[in-house]
Design a protein around this motif. Structure first.
Motif, PDB file in Angstrom:
ATOM      1  N   LEU A   2       0.936  -1.368   0.001  1.00  0.00           N
ATOM      2  CA  LEU A   2      -0.063   0.098   0.191  1.00  0.00           C
ATOM      3  C   LEU A   2       0.813   1.214   0.063  1.00  0.00           C
ATOM      4  CD1 LEU A   2      -3.034   1.092   0.311  1.00  0.00           C
ATOM      5  CD2 LEU A   2      -2.523   1.053   2.819  1.00  0.00           C
ATOM      6  N   SER A   3       0.732   2.220  -0.877  1.00  0.00           N
ATOM      7  CA  SER A   3       1.337   3.237  -1.017  1.00  0.00           C
ATOM      8  C   SER A   3       0.940   4.358  -0.266  1.00  0.00           C
ATOM      9  CB  SER A   3       1.690   3.822  -2.635  1.00  0.00           C
ATOM     10  OG  SER A   3       0.476   4.344  -3.188  1.00  0.00           O
ATOM     11  N   GLU A   8      -3.392   7.718   1.752  1.00  0.00           N
ATOM     12  CA  GLU A   8      -4.023   9.086   1.987  1.00  0.00           C
ATOM     13  C   GLU A   8      -5.521   9.077   1.123  1.00  0.00           C
ATOM     14  OE1 GLU A   8      -0.886  11.775   1.406  1.00  0.00           O
ATOM     15  OE2 GLU A   8      -0.007  11.194   3.453  1.00  0.00           O
ATOM     16  N   GLN A   9      -5.662   8.451   0.125  1.00  0.00           N
ATOM     17  CA  GLN A   9      -6.906   8.593  -0.759  1.00  0.00           C
ATOM     18  C   GLN A   9      -8.141   7.863  -0.091  1.00  0.00           C
ATOM     19  OE1 GLN A   9      -5.285   7.071  -4.368  1.00  0.00           O
ATOM     20  NE2 GLN A   9      -5.737   9.198  -5.454  1.00  0.00           N
ATOM     21  N   ILE A  10      -7.517   6.715   0.717  1.00  0.00           N
ATOM     22  CA  ILE A  10      -8.604   5.900   1.325  1.00  0.00           C
ATOM     23  C   ILE A  10      -9.233   6.710   2.611  1.00  0.00           C
ATOM     24  CG2 ILE A  10      -8.892   4.038   2.813  1.00  0.00           C
ATOM     25  CD1 ILE A  10      -6.865   2.332   1.168  1.00  0.00           C
ATOM     26  N   PRO A  21     -13.413  13.319  10.736  1.00  0.00           N
ATOM     27  CA  PRO A  21     -11.885  12.867  10.314  1.00  0.00           C
ATOM     28  C   PRO A  21     -11.510  11.620  10.741  1.00  0.00           C
ATOM     29  CG  PRO A  21     -12.192  14.158  12.272  1.00  0.00           C
ATOM     30  CD  PRO A  21     -13.497  14.180  11.741  1.00  0.00           C
ATOM     31  N   SER A  22     -10.253  11.259  10.405  1.00  0.00           N
ATOM     32  CA  SER A  22      -9.349  10.086  10.813  1.00  0.00           C
ATOM     33  C   SER A  22     -10.313   8.766  10.079  1.00  0.00           C
ATOM     34  CB  SER A  22      -9.176  10.044  12.352  1.00  0.00           C
ATOM     35  OG  SER A  22      -8.418  10.949  12.685  1.00  0.00           O
ATOM     36  N   SER A  55       3.037   8.138   5.386  1.00  0.00           N
ATOM     37  CA  SER A  55       2.141   9.223   5.676  1.00  0.00           C
ATOM     38  C   SER A  55       1.616   9.740   7.088  1.00  0.00           C
ATOM     39  CB  SER A  55       0.728   8.451   5.089  1.00  0.00           C
ATOM     40  OG  SER A  55      -0.359   9.087   5.498  1.00  0.00           O
ATOM     41  N   ARG A  56       1.224  10.963   7.035  1.00  0.00           N
ATOM     42  CA  ARG A  56       1.099  11.587   8.173  1.00  0.00           C
ATOM     43  C   ARG A  56      -0.247  10.859   9.048  1.00  0.00           C
ATOM     44  NH1 ARG A  56      -1.412  15.496   4.201  1.00  0.00           N
ATOM     45  NH2 ARG A  56      -3.612  15.283   4.387  1.00  0.00           N
TER      46      ARG A  56
END
Length: 89
Positions: A2-3, A8-10, A21-22, A55-56
């Motif tokens: 998983l990139s 982040e798109q998910i 959020p989250s 990812s953040r």
């Protein structure tokens, strides 16, 4: 595999759909081995193939790291696997 971009798109889609959020409050169970195959880059979509743990949003997740081997019993093989893991980090 998983990139960061896909991860982040998910998060973006779930947050948008659920208006929370989250990851939209959705419980995700992700599993993988970062010492195996890396994500595949897809330049057509602006995906450079970076690992999702960069990812953040990774801070939103609870992490469990498995360290005990169950499928290997040969001491030399286990030692080689542990040695290889130390070089990969």
């Amino acid at each position: 595999m998983l990139s960061t971009k896909l991860f982040e798109q998910i998060e973006c889609v779930l947050s948008e759909i659920r208006q929370t959020p989250s990851f939209g409050g959705v419980q995700l169970i992700l599993s993988g081995d970062f010492f195996q195959l890396p994500p595949v880059a897809n330049p057509s979509y602006g995906d450079n193939g970076s690992y999702c743990f960069l990812s953040r949003f990774i801070r939103c997740l609870h992490h469990v790291q498995l360290t005990e081997m169950h499928r290997q019993s040969e001491p030399d093989l286990i030692a080689a696997i542990h040695q290889s893991a130390r070089y990969d980090q």
